[in-house]
Design an enzyme around this catalytic site. Structure first.
Site, PDB file in Angstrom:
ATOM      1  N   HIS A   1      11.270  28.552  11.936  1.00 32.72           N
ATOM      2  CA  HIS A   1       9.917  28.133  11.559  1.00 32.72           C
ATOM      3  C   HIS A   1       9.270  29.194  10.674  1.00 32.72           C
ATOM      4  O   HIS A   1       9.333  30.387  10.988  1.00 32.72           O
ATOM      5  CB  HIS A   1       9.036  27.946  12.802  1.00 32.72           C
ATOM      6  CG  HIS A   1       9.392  26.741  13.607  1.00 32.72           C
ATOM      7  ND1 HIS A   1       9.084  26.620  14.935  1.00 32.72           N
ATOM      8  CD2 HIS A   1      10.047  25.599  13.275  1.00 32.72           C
ATOM      9  CE1 HIS A   1       9.532  25.457  15.383  1.00 32.72           C
ATOM     10  NE2 HIS A   1      10.111  24.832  14.387  1.00 32.72           N
TER      11      HIS A   1
ATOM     12  N   TYR B   1       5.790  23.112  19.209  1.00 31.72           N
ATOM     13  CA  TYR B   1       7.046  22.681  19.822  1.00 31.72           C
ATOM     14  C   TYR B   1       7.085  23.025  21.303  1.00 31.72           C
ATOM     15  O   TYR B   1       7.591  22.276  22.124  1.00 31.72           O
ATOM     16  CB  TYR B   1       8.229  23.384  19.146  1.00 31.72           C
ATOM     17  CG  TYR B   1       8.761  22.677  17.942  1.00 31.72           C
ATOM     18  CD1 TYR B   1       9.926  21.940  18.006  1.00 31.72           C
ATOM     19  CD2 TYR B   1       8.090  22.740  16.728  1.00 31.72           C
ATOM     20  CE1 TYR B   1      10.420  21.291  16.891  1.00 31.72           C
ATOM     21  CE2 TYR B   1       8.571  22.110  15.611  1.00 31.72           C
ATOM     22  CZ  TYR B   1       9.739  21.377  15.695  1.00 31.72           C
ATOM     23  OH  TYR B   1      10.219  20.746  14.598  1.00 31.72           O
TER      24      TYR B   1
ATOM     25  N   HIS C   1      16.440  15.898  18.262  1.00 35.17           N
ATOM     26  CA  HIS C   1      15.322  16.841  18.262  1.00 35.17           C
ATOM     27  C   HIS C   1      14.868  17.169  19.690  1.00 35.17           C
ATOM     28  O   HIS C   1      14.284  18.229  19.925  1.00 35.17           O
ATOM     29  CB  HIS C   1      14.150  16.259  17.468  1.00 35.17           C
ATOM     30  CG  HIS C   1      13.321  17.319  16.808  1.00 35.17           C
ATOM     31  ND1 HIS C   1      13.725  17.980  15.668  1.00 35.17           N
ATOM     32  CD2 HIS C   1      12.128  17.853  17.148  1.00 35.17           C
ATOM     33  CE1 HIS C   1      12.794  18.861  15.325  1.00 35.17           C
ATOM     34  NE2 HIS C   1      11.824  18.807  16.204  1.00 35.17           N
TER      35      HIS C   1
ATOM     36  N   LYS D   1      15.707  24.310   6.288  1.00 35.83           N
ATOM     37  CA  LYS D   1      14.839  23.688   5.291  1.00 35.83           C
ATOM     38  C   LYS D   1      14.647  24.623   4.104  1.00 35.83           C
ATOM     39  O   LYS D   1      14.506  25.827   4.263  1.00 35.83           O
ATOM     40  CB  LYS D   1      13.475  23.344   5.911  1.00 35.83           C
ATOM     41  CG  LYS D   1      13.520  22.190   6.901  1.00 35.83           C
ATOM     42  CD  LYS D   1      12.127  21.829   7.369  1.00 35.83           C
ATOM     43  CE  LYS D   1      12.144  20.594   8.263  1.00 35.83           C
ATOM     44  NZ  LYS D   1      10.790  20.227   8.713  1.00 35.83           N
TER      45      LYS D   1
ATOM     46  N   ARG E   1      16.598  20.238  20.737  1.00 33.35           N
ATOM     47  CA  ARG E   1      16.004  21.408  20.061  1.00 33.35           C
ATOM     48  C   ARG E   1      14.703  21.814  20.753  1.00 33.35           C
ATOM     49  O   ARG E   1      14.456  23.003  20.990  1.00 33.35           O
ATOM     50  CB  ARG E   1      15.761  21.060  18.597  1.00 33.35           C
ATOM     51  CG  ARG E   1      15.041  22.122  17.766  1.00 33.35           C
ATOM     52  CD  ARG E   1      15.049  21.677  16.305  1.00 33.35           C
ATOM     53  NE  ARG E   1      14.050  22.315  15.475  1.00 33.35           N
ATOM     54  CZ  ARG E   1      14.224  23.466  14.830  1.00 33.35           C
ATOM     55  NH1 ARG E   1      15.352  24.132  14.977  1.00 33.35           N
ATOM     56  NH2 ARG E   1      13.283  23.968  14.053  1.00 33.35           N
TER      57      ARG E   1
ATOM     58  N   ARG F   1      18.334  21.781  14.125  1.00 40.24           N
ATOM     59  CA  ARG F   1      17.937  20.466  13.621  1.00 40.24           C
ATOM     60  C   ARG F   1      19.215  19.648  13.420  1.00 40.24           C
ATOM     61  O   ARG F   1      20.292  20.208  13.201  1.00 40.24           O
ATOM     62  CB  ARG F   1      17.204  20.588  12.281  1.00 40.24           C
ATOM     63  CG  ARG F   1      15.940  21.435  12.319  1.00 40.24           C
ATOM     64  CD  ARG F   1      15.329  21.524  10.920  1.00 40.24           C
ATOM     65  NE  ARG F   1      14.076  22.274  10.921  1.00 40.24           N
ATOM     66  CZ  ARG F   1      13.981  23.573  10.640  1.00 40.24           C
ATOM     67  NH1 ARG F   1      15.074  24.261  10.341  1.00 40.24           N
ATOM     68  NH2 ARG F   1      12.814  24.189  10.647  1.00 40.24           N
TER      69      ARG F   1
END
Length: 303
Positions: free
Chosen positions: A270, A279, A244, A172, A247, A148
């Site tokens: 994830h 994705y 992105h 995250k 990615r 990211r």
């Protein structure tokens, strides 16, 4: 307590108990502030404890005239989370968004780049400029490791474990993971460190930050977007791309070359493999190849 007090309490909960990043917390807060602005604009004086479903519906109807269904769905989701927190803290006993339906948006898949397009994009970087080696190393890292943009800007020199072939990523919710890094990406990072970064007047607090701007500060997300957009314009790439995209291309190319979803999920960081499936979008031609190659009833077995 007024709205601001409840919002600050909610922000503390998101940061401390859920471990969400600053950017995520700001996005959640923006949805609530938008509701506050609607109430103020329409002269509705009501606290988050007493606001009812009818008032929320008026707000959602007003929002639906300004944003697309995807943004509307995000706002509803954000507000549901806020009022669920108020229930959790015993400030109220019901969620005024409980019966409000989220608009169907479908799965929006970002553009993906081919390997040739990525090679062309990176080869367009002007290596005669002071920032050229840095930009090449950044794009190679985004694509080579599937990061990211926030993970790229926060990457530290102490996170590089080149001898082991990994880099440590803080994603995250401050969750850490180790991502493999290829020799080519390592090479370009090392060139950047040895030829450009060592000459910077690095600001205090950023001594360990890998990618820096010309003033020795950490790069912003917006700057990374600008760099990639400018390169896309130079090669007349008719796609809406950003960090992105690299990615997403990372994940798609891995799957197309035989990697399993679980491995890709771990590398992308994830929590749910369902997110990874969103994705990684594949064309029907590739899916046909998968069936014909791996299924026990593949066509080649029948003559």
């Amino acid at each position: 307590m007024n709205w601001n007090t409840y919002i600050k309490s909610y922000q503390s909960y998101l940061r401390i108990e859920r471990g969400l990043s600053k950017n995520t917390i700001e996005n959640y807060s923006f949805d609530i502030e938008r509701l506050c602005l609607f109430l103020e604009k329409n002269g509705i004086a009501i606290s988050p404890i007493h606001i009812d479903e009818e008032t929320i519906q008026q707000f959602i109807y007003d929002v639906s005239k300004q944003v697309n269904p995807r943004s509307q769905a995000r706002i509803i989701s954000g507000l549901k989370s806020f009022f669920s927190y108020l229930i959790f803290e015993d400030f109220r006993d019901n969620n005024p968004l409980e019966l409000i339906e989220t608009p169907k948006t479908g799965r929006k898949l970002p553009d993906t780049l081919s390997v040739d397009e990525i090679d062309t994009l990176i080869s367009t970087i002007d290596l005669t400029t002071n920032e050229g080696e840095r930009n090449r190393a950044m794009l190679e890292t985004l694509y080579g490791c599937g990061l990211r943009v926030s993970e790229l800007t926060a990457l530290k020199i102490s996170d590089l474990f080149f001898e082991e072939g990994f880099i440590k990523i803080t994603g995250k919710g401050n969750k850490q993971r180790f991502v493999p890094i290829g020799n080519l990406t390592q090479k370009y990072i090392q060139i950047y460190k040895d030829t450009m970064r060592i000459h910077l007047n690095i600001k205090k607090g950023f001594e360990d930050t890998l990618f820096l701007n010309r003033r020795g500060n950490q790069l912003t997300r917006a700057m990374i977007f600008t760099i990639i957009k400018d390169l896309a314009t130079k090669i007349n790439l008719n796609k809406n791309i950003g960090p992105h995209t690299l990615r997403h291309s990372f994940a798609t190319h891995l799957l197309e070359n035989g990697a399993d979803l679980r491995s890709i999920q771990l590398m992308l960081g994830h929590e749910s493999i369902t997110t990874t499936e969103i994705y990684v979008h594949l064309d029907r031609k590739f899916l046909t190849q998968v069936i014909n190659t791996f299924h026990p009833r593949k066509k080649s077995d029948f003559k």
